[in-house]
Design a protein around this motif. Sequence first.
Motif, short mmCIF file in Angstrom:
data_model
loop_
_atom_site.label_atom_id
_atom_site.label_comp_id
_atom_site.label_asym_id
_atom_site.label_seq_id
_atom_site.Cartn_x
_atom_site.Cartn_y
_atom_site.Cartn_z
N ILE A 41 0.89 -1.14 -0.04
CA ILE A 41 -0.07 0.15 -0.06
C ILE A 41 0.86 1.23 -0.01
O ILE A 41 1.69 1.46 0.84
CB ILE A 41 -0.89 0.06 1.22
CG1 ILE A 41 -1.86 -1.36 1.11
CG2 ILE A 41 -1.70 1.21 1.23
CD1 ILE A 41 -2.61 -1.35 2.54
N ALA A 45 -1.77 8.89 -1.61
CA ALA A 45 -2.98 8.72 -2.77
C ALA A 45 -3.23 10.14 -3.49
O ALA A 45 -2.96 10.94 -2.98
CB ALA A 45 -4.25 8.27 -2.08
N ILE A 63 -1.96 8.79 2.99
CA ILE A 63 -3.02 7.96 3.41
C ILE A 63 -3.04 7.90 4.84
O ILE A 63 -1.99 7.47 5.66
CB ILE A 63 -2.74 6.67 2.82
CG1 ILE A 63 -2.97 6.44 1.35
CG2 ILE A 63 -4.04 5.58 3.42
CD1 ILE A 63 -2.60 5.19 0.61
N LEU A 72 -9.74 0.66 4.20
CA LEU A 72 -9.11 1.38 2.99
C LEU A 72 -9.32 0.55 1.83
O LEU A 72 -9.12 -0.64 1.58
CB LEU A 72 -7.71 1.62 3.34
CG LEU A 72 -6.81 2.24 2.30
CD1 LEU A 72 -7.30 3.73 2.05
CD2 LEU A 72 -5.20 1.98 2.40
N LYS A 74 -8.80 0.39 -2.51
CA LYS A 74 -8.28 0.96 -3.84
C LYS A 74 -9.33 1.20 -4.79
O LYS A 74 -10.16 0.33 -5.22
CB LYS A 74 -7.24 -0.15 -4.02
CG LYS A 74 -6.40 0.24 -5.28
CD LYS A 74 -5.22 -0.80 -5.66
CE LYS A 74 -4.51 -0.27 -6.80
NZ LYS A 74 -4.95 0.43 -8.05
N VAL A 109 -8.17 -3.15 0.72
CA VAL A 109 -6.67 -3.42 0.76
C VAL A 109 -6.31 -3.56 2.14
O VAL A 109 -5.18 -4.16 2.78
CB VAL A 109 -5.95 -2.64 -0.26
CG1 VAL A 109 -6.21 -2.76 -1.46
CG2 VAL A 109 -6.24 -1.03 0.41
N LEU A 168 -9.28 11.94 1.52
CA LEU A 168 -9.66 10.89 0.83
C LEU A 168 -11.03 10.55 0.98
O LEU A 168 -11.33 9.54 1.35
CB LEU A 168 -8.78 9.61 1.08
CG LEU A 168 -7.39 9.55 0.42
CD1 LEU A 168 -6.63 10.50 0.90
CD2 LEU A 168 -6.82 8.07 0.84
N TRP A 171 -14.54 9.35 -4.53
CA TRP A 171 -14.34 7.97 -5.26
C TRP A 171 -13.45 8.59 -6.52
O TRP A 171 -13.08 7.64 -7.23
CB TRP A 171 -15.56 7.28 -5.86
CG TRP A 171 -16.20 6.45 -4.39
CD1 TRP A 171 -17.00 6.82 -3.84
CD2 TRP A 171 -15.57 5.12 -4.13
NE1 TRP A 171 -17.33 5.86 -2.93
CE2 TRP A 171 -16.41 4.73 -3.16
CE3 TRP A 171 -14.71 4.31 -4.73
CZ2 TRP A 171 -16.26 3.34 -2.60
CZ3 TRP A 171 -14.61 2.98 -4.04
CH2 TRP A 171 -15.44 2.79 -3.16
N SER A 173 -10.48 9.08 -7.31
CA SER A 173 -9.26 9.22 -6.64
C SER A 173 -8.56 7.82 -6.84
O SER A 173 -9.39 6.91 -7.52
CB SER A 173 -9.42 9.36 -5.12
OG SER A 173 -10.48 8.38 -4.62
N ASP A 174 -7.45 7.51 -6.42
CA ASP A 174 -7.06 6.11 -6.40
C ASP A 174 -7.27 5.15 -5.16
O ASP A 174 -7.02 3.98 -5.09
CB ASP A 174 -5.57 5.87 -7.13
CG ASP A 174 -4.68 6.83 -6.30
OD1 ASP A 174 -4.71 7.15 -5.35
OD2 ASP A 174 -3.58 7.02 -6.90
N TYR A 175 -7.43 6.30 -4.01
CA TYR A 175 -7.74 5.40 -2.70
C TYR A 175 -8.66 6.08 -2.20
O TYR A 175 -8.91 7.37 -2.11
CB TYR A 175 -6.54 5.16 -1.75
CG TYR A 175 -5.55 3.94 -2.45
CD1 TYR A 175 -5.55 2.99 -1.76
CD2 TYR A 175 -4.64 4.36 -3.22
CE1 TYR A 175 -4.67 1.80 -2.27
CE2 TYR A 175 -3.67 3.50 -3.45
CZ TYR A 175 -3.73 2.06 -3.04
OH TYR A 175 -2.76 1.01 -3.37
#
Length: 407
Positions: A41, A45, A63, A72, A74, A109, A168, A171, A173-175
């Motif tokens: 991980i 992010a 993160i 969390l 992905k 994840v 974060l 959505w 986003s990548d995480y």
Amino acid sequence: MDLNNVNVEDIVRRVLLSMEGKGVSTGAAAAGSGSAAGQPIPKTAHVAVLTALEHFDVKEYPIPPVGDDDILVKVEGCGVCGTDAHEFKKDPFSLIPVALGHEGTGEIVKMGKNVKKDSAGKDLHIGDKVVTCMIFKDDPEITMYDLNRQNVGGADVYGLLPDDDYHLNGWFSDYIFIRGGSTVFNVSDLDLYSRVLIEPCAVLVHAVERAKSTNILRFNSRVVVQGCGPIGLICIAVLKTMGVQQIVAVDGEQKRLDFARKMGATGTVNFKDHKGIEALSGAVANEFGGHLADFAFQCTGSPGGHSNIYKFIRNGGGLCELGFFVNGGDATINPHFDICSKEITTVGSWVYTLRDYATTFEFLKGAKKIGLPMDELITHTFPLDQINEALKTNLSMQGLKIAIINK
């Protein structure tokens, strides 16, 4: 390694299958992407933040530590909603700067030791595919099958949260960091595109349930759906999957009307081909063999569309208005002719309940079983770093459903 989160049976199954040269059949495989579980991980992010009108910046944030009740995820993909487009163009909710995206899905994840099951009681493990619904941190009385049947309009939602120390929050986003108290559903048995469509489909499942409460909508009802954007097209698909056989679609774009037939419409009317409401309502009646509709769904978000819809409905018929998710302006009707003398039963519909969310998973499976091309609703996909182009494509109405799909 956190032993509380190790699924021993799953690990053994994967090892045995790999020794046999076989893959593991999971939701990730159906979506065409490998599992992120077990992969390192990153410490940061990437998040698409709306920093000004019609402009996203992709920012990098650390993160946060995952607490005992947190998850969390992905991110694999997220649909672009009309609400995102409204915020992108006008910021009606005064949220800028904000991380948008609420039609998202991805893979767990990392998760806290207290996280065992999803909001419907289904087991949760690292590697499972999930979606979120709402955050009920301020209203513990709302449960999965709440007796008061209230919709979730008063709750918080990822993708529309004010920016905070977590960052974060959307959505796009990548995480994404899912906090304790959130509603989460395990949807590992659905492919990626189906998971991206869950949230808008839940809106229509809820609308049809509202329509059923009038006791007018039945299998043999003549139903008109006005507006063939993604919402109207999904409405047709829900009706078709439930067994409604006579559905007429009304729109001004022939390509959308053609797609409406693929989704289950038995007749179509292009309002551009008819001058005046009498001619238009006559065209609708002609598609029903000379009869007006028993029930109508108004999906345009246009005040003029709402004014017209009453003319398509028979005496004693019903109407579900769901097109006005935001304030679209006032509509003009004649209460005597449009409602009273015809005794029209009207219901409004806005978002959904948690029960509707769970029902939506079964709708998507059923729609595919009868051959409805749900995946074809997603006409354009973009990577996260092209988020501005994705929103502009949505606003230009070049396609149907636009989605951000991560690599």
